[in-house]
Design a protein around this motif. Structure first.
Motif, short mmCIF file in Angstrom:
data_model
loop_
_atom_site.label_atom_id
_atom_site.label_comp_id
_atom_site.label_asym_id
_atom_site.label_seq_id
_atom_site.Cartn_x
_atom_site.Cartn_y
_atom_site.Cartn_z
N THR A 94 0.93 -1.20 0.05
CA THR A 94 0.05 0.00 0.08
C THR A 94 0.93 1.25 0.01
O THR A 94 0.35 2.35 -0.05
CB THR A 94 -0.90 -0.07 1.27
N SER A 95 2.00 1.10 0.07
CA SER A 95 3.11 2.37 -0.14
C SER A 95 3.52 2.52 -1.15
O SER A 95 4.60 3.33 -1.71
CB SER A 95 4.32 2.00 0.94
N VAL A 101 -6.72 10.38 -5.92
CA VAL A 101 -5.86 10.09 -4.63
C VAL A 101 -4.81 11.27 -4.16
O VAL A 101 -4.05 11.56 -5.30
CB VAL A 101 -4.97 8.66 -4.59
N ASP A 102 -4.58 11.67 -2.99
CA ASP A 102 -3.71 12.81 -2.70
C ASP A 102 -2.31 12.44 -2.65
O ASP A 102 -2.20 11.22 -2.25
CB ASP A 102 -4.00 13.33 -1.21
N GLY A 103 -1.57 13.09 -3.20
CA GLY A 103 -0.06 12.60 -3.57
C GLY A 103 0.67 13.83 -3.95
O GLY A 103 0.29 14.78 -4.40
N ALA A 104 2.01 13.50 -4.31
CA ALA A 104 3.05 14.77 -4.77
C ALA A 104 4.21 13.78 -5.50
O ALA A 104 4.59 12.71 -4.77
CB ALA A 104 3.37 15.58 -3.88
N GLY A 124 9.56 10.25 -8.80
CA GLY A 124 8.51 9.17 -8.55
C GLY A 124 7.41 10.12 -8.07
O GLY A 124 7.64 11.25 -7.52
N TRP A 125 6.02 9.41 -8.09
CA TRP A 125 5.12 10.14 -7.15
C TRP A 125 4.68 9.18 -6.00
O TRP A 125 4.56 7.93 -5.91
CB TRP A 125 3.87 10.11 -8.20
N MET A 126 4.46 9.83 -4.89
CA MET A 126 4.32 9.31 -3.48
C MET A 126 2.98 9.44 -3.08
O MET A 126 2.51 10.83 -2.88
CB MET A 126 5.29 9.73 -2.39
N PRO A 127 2.15 8.69 -2.66
CA PRO A 127 0.76 8.92 -2.02
C PRO A 127 0.92 9.62 -0.54
O PRO A 127 2.05 9.69 -0.06
CB PRO A 127 0.25 7.48 -1.80
N GLY A 128 -0.13 10.52 -0.35
CA GLY A 128 -0.10 11.30 0.64
C GLY A 128 -0.31 10.37 1.97
O GLY A 128 -0.05 10.92 3.13
N LYS A 129 -1.00 9.37 1.71
CA LYS A 129 -0.86 8.51 2.74
C LYS A 129 -1.16 6.98 2.21
O LYS A 129 -1.36 6.81 1.06
CB LYS A 129 -2.12 8.69 3.77
N ALA A 130 -0.70 5.80 3.08
CA ALA A 130 -0.81 4.54 2.42
C ALA A 130 -2.40 4.58 1.80
O ALA A 130 -3.31 4.72 2.19
CB ALA A 130 -0.81 3.56 3.48
N LEU A 131 -2.00 3.61 0.65
CA LEU A 131 -3.29 3.30 -0.25
C LEU A 131 -4.13 2.17 0.66
O LEU A 131 -3.58 1.63 1.68
CB LEU A 131 -3.06 2.69 -1.41
N ALA A 132 -5.44 2.06 0.12
CA ALA A 132 -6.23 1.17 0.66
C ALA A 132 -5.86 -0.29 0.33
O ALA A 132 -5.11 -0.55 -0.69
CB ALA A 132 -7.71 1.08 0.44
#
Length: 431
Positions: free
Chosen positions: A56-57, A82-85, A92-100
């Motif tokens: 999920t990371s 999905v929030d991320g940056a 790469g693009w990293m999610p703002g929090k772990a995915l479901a």
């Protein structure tokens, strides 16, 4: 006759020149080579389409030639973004929090070059089910706190992290300082703790923000990180250092490089010596209980104004029972004993994150037994990084030896690592 011949000659010259002019006007025009239209950037992304059972990371990896990524859009099955940056280096693009867990996602990446040419790629993937095993993590920096200038940022783990998992974890540890003071993460030998520091102490008044984005990150052995942790804190407006010398049995307290107080101390007796080295105040307790039940010299005692220096149980604390020996002899079980009045003054004066240097005792501090990032020099510290050290943070090459001088030298004893660190224990202290 002469004038007539000149007129005829002039007419002949004109008639001869005209075809040349006409030939120049009616010839084939020069063709200019046309420039090829600019090509769009070349873009490659990960994960591969239809990837399954991803952590999920998971990040959206991007590799671009001839341009840069301008947008990444990740959506869930309902089309919700999905929030991320993007990472600052665009890798790469990293999610703002772990995915479901057990969820399908779609990612669309767009890259663009200076000519305005775009290229877009899509991929889709599914995350893994909830892991059966989680590694518990801990971040030492807490929000809305003020720390000393030697405060290292540490992330601790409840189990050893194998070497092949450390780089992936380290990439998820993000630090921002204002004003900027770049640093490096470095691992202790057993992998139970990773610490971040700059080459020098923090500037007074610095703001530090940390994100340990470890929820769902592979930790080795089939385990995954437990949660994301964040903190934003300040560094104190002054520099405070404590120096304890076993030879004199005195503690010197320096504030902004000025000696403000000398305090008599009693350190560990020969059977339970105090560690020499550079350590950092980790905890402050108005009152706590030292319980060494099960040790060769068991006791249970309540102490006042105690400040933790090591995981193994070395503290600075009030010890009214040893005032007779303070400044004269070592009678403690490894702690630094001071009087009630001096312990109270220290509690009011010091902060978590202040540096404490102890020298001249029978043993040296084990690396990792506490927040020991300053117990080694910078060149030794950065060897613990699982990722390449940025060029501007690499240690300078050693200077050539002076003519007739030794071929090489070494750091002072307090700067040398003392071997692998023990895991944190439940021991609360030695009086």
């Amino acid at each position: 006759m002469i004038l007539r011949r000149r007129a005829v000659l002039l007419v002949m010259l004109l008639l001869t020149a005209v075809p040349l002019v006409l030939a120049g006007c009616t010839g084939n025009p020069i063709k200019r080579a046309s420039r090829p239209a600019p090509a769009p950037p070349k873009l490659a992304i990960t994960p591969a389409p239809d990837s399954k059972d991803l952590p999920t990371s998971v990040e959206i990896g991007t590799t671009v030639t001839g341009g840069k990524v301008t947008e990444v859009v990740v959506t869930d099955p309902n089309g919700v973004r999905v929030d991320g940056a993007l990472r600052p280096d665009g890798s790469g693009w990293m999610p703002g929090k772990a995915l479901a867990n057990k969820q399908a996602y779609t990612a669309q990446v767009t890259a663009k070059n200076d000519a305005g040419k775009k290229v877009t790629q899509k991929t889709n993937f599914t995350t893994m089910d909830k892991p059966a095993k989680r590694t518990v993590t801990n971040l030492n920096l807490q929000s809305d706190q003020t720390y000393g200038v030697a405060m290292p940022i540490t992330v601790a783990f409840d189990s050893d992290i194998p070497k092949d998992a450390r780089a992936g974890i380290q990439r998820r540890l993000l630090v921002n300082t204002d004003p900027p003071q770049p640093g490096v993460w470095a691992w202790e030998a057993n992998g139970r703790q990773v610490s971040y520091r700059a080459p020098d102490f923090w500037r007074p008044g610095t703001t530090i923000s940390v994100r340990a984005a470890l929820d769902g990150v592979p930790m080795g052995g089939g385990s995954f990180g437990d949660t994301d942790r964040t903190g934003t804190a300040k560094i104190a407006s002054n520099r405070l250092f404590l120096e304890i010398d076993n030879a004199t049995k005195q503690m010197s307290v320096f504030k902004d490089d000025t000696l403000v107080k000398k305090i008599p101390v009693s350190l560990g007796k020969s059977s339970t010596p105090t560690s020499s080295g550079k350590m950092v105040i980790m905890e402050k307790h108005d009152s706590t209980v030292f319980d060494t039940t099960g040790s060769p010299d068991p006791y249970v005692v309540t102490v006042q104004n105690a400040q933790r220096l090591t995981w193994g149980g070395e503290f600075i604390h009030a010890a009214p029972w040893s005032v007779y020996a303070q400044g004269e002899a070592n009678v403690s079980h490894g702690c630094t004993n001071v009087s009630d009045a001096n312990a109270a003054w220290l509690m009011e004066t010091t902060r978590i994150g202040d540096l404490v240097t102890i020298k001249g005792t029978e043993v040296t501090l084990d690396q990792g037994n506490g927040w020991t990032a300053w117990n080694v020099g910078w060149d030794e510290f950065v060897k613990g990084s699982a990722l390449p050290v940025p060029a501007d943070l690499k240690p300078a090459p050693p200077a050539p030896p002076a003519p007739g001088g030794p071929a090489s030298g070494g750091p002072p004893a307090a700067d040398k690592p003392a071997g692998p660190a023990p895991a944190p224990t439940s021991s609360t202290g030695g009086r």
